[in-house]
Design a protein around this motif. Structure first.
Motif, PDB file in Angstrom:
ATOM      1  N   ASN A  30      -0.773  -0.343   0.779  1.00 11.93           N
ATOM      2  CA  ASN A  30      -0.050  -1.504   1.316  1.00 11.93           C
ATOM      3  C   ASN A  30       1.440  -1.203   1.457  1.00 11.93           C
ATOM      4  N   LYS A  31       2.009  -0.467   0.495  1.00 16.19           N
ATOM      5  CA  LYS A  31       3.422  -0.108   0.558  1.00 16.19           C
ATOM      6  C   LYS A  31       3.691   0.810   1.760  1.00 16.19           C
ATOM      7  N   CYS A  33       1.973   0.928   4.558  1.00 15.50           N
ATOM      8  CA  CYS A  33       1.900   0.101   5.779  1.00 15.50           C
ATOM      9  C   CYS A  33       3.180  -0.703   5.968  1.00 15.50           C
ATOM     10  N   GLU A  34       3.714  -1.213   4.864  1.00 16.53           N
ATOM     11  CA  GLU A  34       4.944  -2.006   4.922  1.00 16.53           C
ATOM     12  C   GLU A  34       6.127  -1.150   5.348  1.00 16.53           C
ATOM     13  N   GLU A  35       6.256   0.051   4.777  1.00  9.04           N
ATOM     14  CA  GLU A  35       7.374   0.945   5.087  1.00  9.04           C
ATOM     15  C   GLU A  35       7.327   1.433   6.538  1.00  9.04           C
ATOM     16  N   LYS A  37       5.819  -0.111   8.975  1.00  7.11           N
ATOM     17  CA  LYS A  37       5.687  -1.278   9.854  1.00  7.11           C
ATOM     18  C   LYS A  37       4.406  -1.220  10.688  1.00  7.11           C
TER      19      LYS A  37
END
Length: 122
Positions: A30-31, A33-35, A37
């Protein structure tokens, strides 16, 4: 089928598919994917090639995975055995290292049961 860090990933949501790489769990996926974008709920086959390239680049630069991680863990265990620490001795004997009971259970570490015969009374 997308290939990241030498692993063929299945056609699942991006954050789930990334967990097929050794060293990446749910929270790290998840991290990532967040980083980068990237939408984590997108199926991997529907992901554009530039997003896949972003994921590959981020994982190569920032995350220890697969062979590098396995060898580092192996070296850490070897170091514990070489210095003769308690944990190293437990690794060497093939017993649990983190305080679990061994009178019953711990079959994963100890292997299949070896029956010991009783002494006969005289």
């Amino acid at each position: 089928m997308a290939r990241i860090a030498g692993v063929d990933l299945p056609n699942k949501h991006v954050n789930i598919a990334l967990t097929y790489v050794y060293g990446i769990g749910r929270s790290l996926a998840n991290k990532i994917c967040e980083e980068t974008k990237v939408n984590p709920s997108t199926l991997l086959n529907e992901l554009p090639e530039d997003d896949l390239a972003k994921l590959r680049k981020y994982i190569d630069e920032n995350v220890k995975t697969e062979g590098r991680l396995r060898s580092e863990i192996g070296l850490n265990i070897k170091r514990l055995m070489d210095i003769g620490s308690y944990r190293g001795l437990r690794h060497r004997k093939g017993l649990p290292c983190r305080g679990q009971r061994t009178r019953t259970n711990s079959r994963t570490r100890k292997g299949k049961k070896k029956t010991v015969a009783n002494k006969k009374k005289a």
